[in-house]
Scaffold this active site. Structure first.
Site, PDB file in Angstrom:
ATOM      1  N   TYR A  47       0.849  -1.193   0.000  1.00 55.61           N
ATOM      2  CA  TYR A  47       0.000   0.000   0.000  1.00 55.61           C
ATOM      3  C   TYR A  47       0.885   1.244   0.000  1.00 55.61           C
ATOM      4  CZ  TYR A  47      -4.979  -0.779   0.120  1.00 55.61           C
ATOM      5  OH  TYR A  47      -6.254  -1.032  -0.246  1.00 55.61           O
ATOM      6  N   GLU A  49      -0.478   4.844  -0.542  1.00 56.27           N
ATOM      7  CA  GLU A  49      -1.231   6.082  -0.795  1.00 56.27           C
ATOM      8  C   GLU A  49      -0.319   7.293  -0.629  1.00 56.27           C
ATOM      9  OE1 GLU A  49      -2.875   3.708   1.169  1.00 56.27           O
ATOM     10  OE2 GLU A  49      -5.052   3.988   0.930  1.00 56.27           O
ATOM     11  N   ASP A 192      -6.626  14.142 -24.882  1.00 53.74           N
ATOM     12  CA  ASP A 192      -6.601  12.729 -24.506  1.00 53.74           C
ATOM     13  C   ASP A 192      -5.976  11.996 -25.686  1.00 53.74           C
ATOM     14  OD1 ASP A 192      -7.112  10.063 -24.178  1.00 53.74           O
ATOM     15  OD2 ASP A 192      -9.199  10.300 -23.555  1.00 53.74           O
ATOM     16  N   THR A 218      -3.637   6.469 -22.139  1.00 49.97           N
ATOM     17  CA  THR A 218      -3.470   5.131 -21.594  1.00 49.97           C
ATOM     18  C   THR A 218      -2.035   4.719 -21.898  1.00 49.97           C
ATOM     19  OG1 THR A 218      -4.265   4.218 -23.677  1.00 49.97           O
ATOM     20  CG2 THR A 218      -5.868   4.399 -21.892  1.00 49.97           C
ATOM     21  N   LYS A 221      -1.885   1.079 -25.349  1.00 48.27           N
ATOM     22  CA  LYS A 221      -2.236   1.049 -26.778  1.00 48.27           C
ATOM     23  C   LYS A 221      -0.947   1.195 -27.596  1.00 48.27           C
ATOM     24  CE  LYS A 221      -6.979   2.681 -26.020  1.00 48.27           C
ATOM     25  NZ  LYS A 221      -7.129   3.371 -24.735  1.00 48.27           N
ATOM     26  N   ARG A 227      -1.625  -2.253 -18.999  1.00 45.60           N
ATOM     27  CA  ARG A 227      -2.916  -1.558 -18.977  1.00 45.60           C
ATOM     28  C   ARG A 227      -2.898  -0.495 -17.877  1.00 45.60           C
ATOM     29  NH1 ARG A 227      -7.422  -2.671 -21.553  1.00 45.60           N
ATOM     30  NH2 ARG A 227      -6.229  -4.203 -22.717  1.00 45.60           N
TER      31      ARG A 227
HETATM   32  N1  DSN Z   1     -11.912   1.024 -25.261  1.00 40.14           N
HETATM   33  C1  DSN Z   1     -10.920   1.857 -25.880  1.00 40.14           C
HETATM   34  C2  DSN Z   1     -10.901   1.711 -27.340  1.00 40.14           C
HETATM   35  O1  DSN Z   1     -11.118   0.621 -27.803  1.00 40.14           O
HETATM   36  O2  DSN Z   1     -10.646   2.676 -28.046  1.00 40.14           O
HETATM   37  C3  DSN Z   1     -11.042   3.277 -25.506  1.00 40.14           C
HETATM   38  O3  DSN Z   1     -11.113   3.377 -24.129  1.00 40.14           O
END
Ligand code: DSN
Length: 425
Positions: A47, A49, A192, A218, A221, A227
């Site tokens: 933990y 925080e 974003d 994120t 990707k 993730r």
């Molecule tokens: N679920 C993602 C996508 O497939 O683009 C976006 O959060």
């Protein structure tokens, strides 16, 4: 304790699925083995925080080093001056940005989900659309962001924040133009970049950092990490908007964002995932990640050409990035039917609304196709013709089970050329 074979057999089954199929979901990728190994390690037990050097629990000296390393590497990847690596996901990162900038009921402007935007950019089903007043811009008939509409709405409605970014948009963004109208009305610009982050990190797409006050992404990707989510600033701000923290104190933007992640919207950070983020950022800095990014774009261009040659209608007629959106109406197919039939041939992608779609989001008129994962598997431009020929064969014979099964066999054989995690046996 006995090994939980039930769970581990399922994990093995998922590995086999990933190995045998052609992965075209635009938001997916394959991490390195090291990134996965880092995720399955002991920081999961801790933990922590707070932030490095300012934690609420003892024993954080090692996770402090891990988190500091992740932050330092991420700052180098994007030439940022501040970063927060704790968001559990992209949606969590975006929730923190909203919490830092907006009060409930205030207005913001984002790309409509039905035009390629994201749930967290104001969908009525999402916290962003429920808590704040969501206004939207769309794309033109040509499939390009309608900057004139964006500017007109911004001037008329004076939103507190303008979001740029998408999950199903194949063109680059004019961040400078969005910043110009935001400056006219005193709005915060929030990019974003979850989808194109890896292409931005390598300088292959426009850089949002000098024009957008806040950038989120994120990490799983095009960045090819675990993730998770991140928030970054290139320039910290003395807060010209006069935004206050929950105690009513004026803060810089980085302080507001740190507070909004913890304690604002999350508790303990996932330090094992942060360790894996650090590994992924290290890979971007030390490997030839630019070569990967260039290959992603080359593959997307080659795939777009192959679809065009077969009479498929690409929204905006092509792509600048890693994905394309295809309107299947001229092929008399829905997105749902296409996704389900391609799944049977072990070709994975998602149905997707196209701009001005006349079908429900559960059916849709289109599919979204992305190349980051197959590029990681080692495919180049020459393979794109083969992939598109498989897709076309399935879609043109969607009701012929034997033909679809025959393509599945071909797909499985084809994928043997591109080993995935051979170390796992
Ligand atoms: N679920 C993602 C996508 O497939 O683009 C976006 O959060």
């Amino acid at each position: 304790m006995q090994k939980d074979t039930l769970v581990f057999d399922l994990i093995r089954k998922e590995l086999d699925r990933q190995r045998h199929g052609i992965e075209l979901i635009a938001s997916e990728n394959f991490t390195s083995l090291q990134v996965m190994q880092a995720m399955g390690t002991v920081p999961t037990n801790k933990y922590a925080e707070g932030y490095p050097g300012k934690r609420y629990y003892g024993g954080c000296e090692v996770v402090d080093e891990i988190e500091t390393l992740a932050i330092d590497r991420l700052k180098k990847v994007f030439n940022a001056s501040w970063a927060n690596v704790q968001p559990h996901s992209g949606a969590s990162a975006n929730a923190a940005v909203f919490l830092a900038v907006m009060k409930p009921g205030e207005k913001f402007l984002g790309l409509d989900l039905s035009m390629g935007g994201h749930l967290t950019h104001g969908s009525p089903a999402n916290f962003s659309g429920k808590t704040y007043e969501a206004l939207h811009y769309g794309v033109t008939k040509d499939g390009i962001v309608d900057y004139e509409q964006l500017e007109a709405k911004a001037r008329a409605e004076k939103p507190k924040m303008i979001i740029c970014g998408a999950s199903a948009y194949s063109r680059d963004w004019d961040y400078k133009r969005i910043r110009a109208v935001a400056d006219e009305i005193g709005a915060v610009v929030f990019a974003d970049i979850a989808h194109p982050a890896g292409l931005i990190a390598t300088g292959l797409l426009n850089d949002p950092f000098d024009h957008c006050h806040i950038v989120s992404s994120t990490t799983h990707k095009t960045l090819r990490g675990p993730r998770g989510g991140i928030i970054m600033l290139r320039h910290d701000f003395e807060n010209p908007w006069g935004i206050k923290d929950p105690k009513g104190n004026l803060r810089t933007m980085s302080q507001l964002l740190d507070l909004a992640v913890f304690p604002g919207s999350q508790g303990g950070p996932l330090e094992h995932v942060i360790a894996a983020k650090a590994v992924a950022f290290g890979e971007i800095l030390s490997e030839d990640f630019t070569a990967y990014g260039k290959q992603v774009i080359a593959n997307a261009q080659a795939m777009a050409t192959a679809f065009n040659n077969r009479g498929y209608q690409l929204i905006s007629n092509g792509t600048d990035n890693h994905l394309m959106l295809i309107d299947l109406r001229n092929k008399n197919l829905t997105g749902k039917k296409a996704q389900e039939t391609l799944d049977k041939a072990h070709i994975t992608l998602n149905k997707n609304a196209v701009p001005f779609d006349d079908k429900s989001p559960f059916v849709t008129s289109g599919i979204r196709v992305g190349v980051p994962a197959i590029t990681t598997r080692g495919m180049n431009e020459a393979h794109m013709e083969t992939v598109v020929s498989f897709i076309d064969e399935v879609l043109m014979n969607a009701d012929d089970e034997n033909k679809v099964a025959a393509v599945k066999q071909e797909v499985n054989t084809f994928m043997q050329q591109f080993p995935l995690y051979p170390e796992l046996g």
